[in-house]
Design a protein around this motif. Structure first.
Motif, PDB file in Angstrom:
ATOM      1  N   THR A  66     -26.168  42.231  -1.213  1.00 29.33           N
ATOM      2  CA  THR A  66     -25.330  43.201  -0.505  1.00 29.33           C
ATOM      3  C   THR A  66     -24.026  42.590  -0.011  1.00 29.33           C
ATOM      4  O   THR A  66     -24.041  41.539   0.646  1.00 29.33           O
ATOM      5  CB  THR A  66     -26.097  43.761   0.710  1.00 29.33           C
ATOM      6  OG1 THR A  66     -27.366  44.235   0.266  1.00 29.33           O
ATOM      7  CG2 THR A  66     -25.319  44.887   1.368  1.00 29.33           C
ATOM      8  N   PRO A  67     -22.880  43.198  -0.311  1.00 30.44           N
ATOM      9  CA  PRO A  67     -21.599  42.709   0.204  1.00 30.44           C
ATOM     10  C   PRO A  67     -21.615  42.594   1.726  1.00 30.44           C
ATOM     11  O   PRO A  67     -22.068  43.497   2.423  1.00 30.44           O
ATOM     12  CB  PRO A  67     -20.603  43.787  -0.263  1.00 30.44           C
ATOM     13  CG  PRO A  67     -21.226  44.349  -1.494  1.00 30.44           C
ATOM     14  CD  PRO A  67     -22.697  44.355  -1.218  1.00 30.44           C
ATOM     15  N   GLY A  68     -21.143  41.453   2.220  1.00 35.23           N
ATOM     16  CA  GLY A  68     -21.101  41.218   3.655  1.00 35.23           C
ATOM     17  C   GLY A  68     -22.328  40.517   4.202  1.00 35.23           C
ATOM     18  O   GLY A  68     -22.283  39.936   5.289  1.00 35.23           O
ATOM     19  N   SER A 111     -19.065  38.452  -1.119  1.00 33.84           N
ATOM     20  CA  SER A 111     -17.715  38.960  -0.895  1.00 33.84           C
ATOM     21  C   SER A 111     -17.684  40.481  -0.963  1.00 33.84           C
ATOM     22  O   SER A 111     -18.387  41.093  -1.774  1.00 33.84           O
ATOM     23  CB  SER A 111     -16.749  38.386  -1.942  1.00 33.84           C
ATOM     24  OG  SER A 111     -16.712  36.979  -1.881  1.00 33.84           O
ATOM     25  N   GLU A 112     -16.874  41.052  -0.097  1.00 35.48           N
ATOM     26  CA  GLU A 112     -16.681  42.499  -0.102  1.00 35.48           C
ATOM     27  C   GLU A 112     -15.424  42.821  -0.905  1.00 35.48           C
ATOM     28  O   GLU A 112     -14.335  42.368  -0.575  1.00 35.48           O
ATOM     29  CB  GLU A 112     -16.570  43.013   1.333  1.00 35.48           C
ATOM     30  CG  GLU A 112     -17.820  42.734   2.158  1.00 35.48           C
ATOM     31  CD  GLU A 112     -17.758  43.320   3.560  1.00 35.48           C
ATOM     32  OE1 GLU A 112     -17.907  44.555   3.683  1.00 35.48           O
ATOM     33  OE2 GLU A 112     -17.553  42.548   4.507  1.00 35.48           O
TER      34      GLU A 112
END
Length: 248
Positions: A66-68, A111-112
Motif C-alpha cells: 500500500t502506498p504510504g 512511494s505515493e
C-alpha cells in the motif's frame, strides 16, 4: 541456497511469464495481529534475492503493498520464510527504481504516485518510443511483426481475467520486443525502466481495472495489425493514443 516461501504464490513461480499473486498480510507491516496466516507454499529459485524482487514488484503493481505504508525487511522476510538480507537487498533495488523510500530504523515506505507523475512518465516514454516505432514501421518486414503476435495475445489473456501483475509483465514484454527490433540495447533498457516505473499506478476498483486493461490490450493488437500493414498514419495515431492513456 535459501528456501523461499511466498505466502500466497499460485502455481510454479519459476514458469516464465507467470508472476505470483502476492498477498501481504498485516504482520508483514510490522503490525501485530492474532490471526494465523495460511500455510505458505514452498518455492525454489536460483536467486533468492531475484525471486523476492520479482514478488515485491508484482505486489506493487497489484496494490498489495500500500502506498504510504512502511514495511520492515525482517517482517517481510519472516513472511517469505527467508532472512531479512535478501528482502533488504530487493527493497534497496526498488528504492533505486523509485518504488519505495528508505525510512531509517523502520524499513521502507511505498512511494505515493499521483496522476501528474504518471502523465510525465507517459510523456517521456512517448518521446522515446513513438519515433522509434514509426521508423521500424517503415523498415521491419511483416514476418517480424507476425512473430510478436503471441506477446500481444498474452496481454489480452491477462487483461481478460483482470491479472494486473500478469498484464504488467506481458505489456513490458511486448514493448520490449518491439524496441529490440531497433538493435539499440541502451534504448531498450531505458524504455523498459520507464515502463516499469509507470506500472506502479493509482489503485482502482476491480471492475475499472479490468476494463482499463482490456482497453490497453486491444491497442496492442490494433498497433500490431497497423505495423504489419505498414499503415504509418494508423501506427502514429495508435501509439500516441496508447501513451496518452498509459497508466498500467
Amino acid at each position: 541456497m535459501e528456501q523461499v516461501r511466498a505466502w500466497d504464490v499460485v502455481g510454479p513461480y519459476a514458469s516464465a511469464g507467470t508472476p505470483p499473486d502476492v498477498r501481504v498480510p498485516e504482520q508483514a507491516r510490522g503490525e501485530h495481529t492474532h490471526s494465523e496466516p495460511a500455510a505458505p507454499r514452498t518455492v525454489r529459485r536460483h536467486s533468492v534475492r531475484g525471486q523476492i524482487l520479482d514478488a515485491l514488484r508484482s505486489a506493487l503493481v497489484d496494490g498489495e503493498l500500500t502506498p504510504g505504508e512502511v514495511y520492515s525487511a525482517p517482517a517481510l522476510g519472516t513472511r517469505f520464510g527467508v532472512s531479512a538480507t535478501p528482502v533488504r537487498e530487493a527493497m534497496q533495488q526498488l528504492a533505486v527504481e523509485g518504488a519505495v523510500e528508505v525510512v531509517p530504523n523502520r524499513g521502507f515506505r511505498v512511494s505515493e504516485r499521483g496522476p501528474r507523475e504518471l502523465a510525465e512518465l507517459a510523456e517521456v516514454r512517448a518521446l522515446i518510443e513513438v519515433p522509434v516505432m514509426l521508423r521500424l514501421a517503415r523498415t521491419v518486414p511483416a514476418g517480424s511483426w507476425y512473430a510478436l503476435r503471441p506477446l500481444a495475445d498474452a496481454t489480452v489473456a491477462a487483461a481478460a481475467v483482470g491479472d494486473r501483475a500478469g498484464y504488467a509483465e506481458s505489456d513490458r514484454a511486448f514493448h520490449r520486443a518491439v524496441l529490440e527490433l531497433s538493435g539499440n540495447a541502451q534504448l531498450v533498457q531505458v524504455a523498459d525502466d520507464l515502463h516499469r516505473r509507470s506500472q506502479w499506478a493509482l489503485s482502482t476498483s476491480t471492475a475499472g481495472r479490468r476494463a482499463e486493461l482490456l482497453a490497453d490490450a486491444s491497442e496492442h493488437t490494433a498497433l500490431l495489425d497497423a505495423l504489419i500493414a505498414r499503415d504509418l498514419t494508423a501506427v502514429q495515431s495508435l501509439v500516441r493514443e496508447h501513451f496518452n492513456g498509459a497508466d498500467v
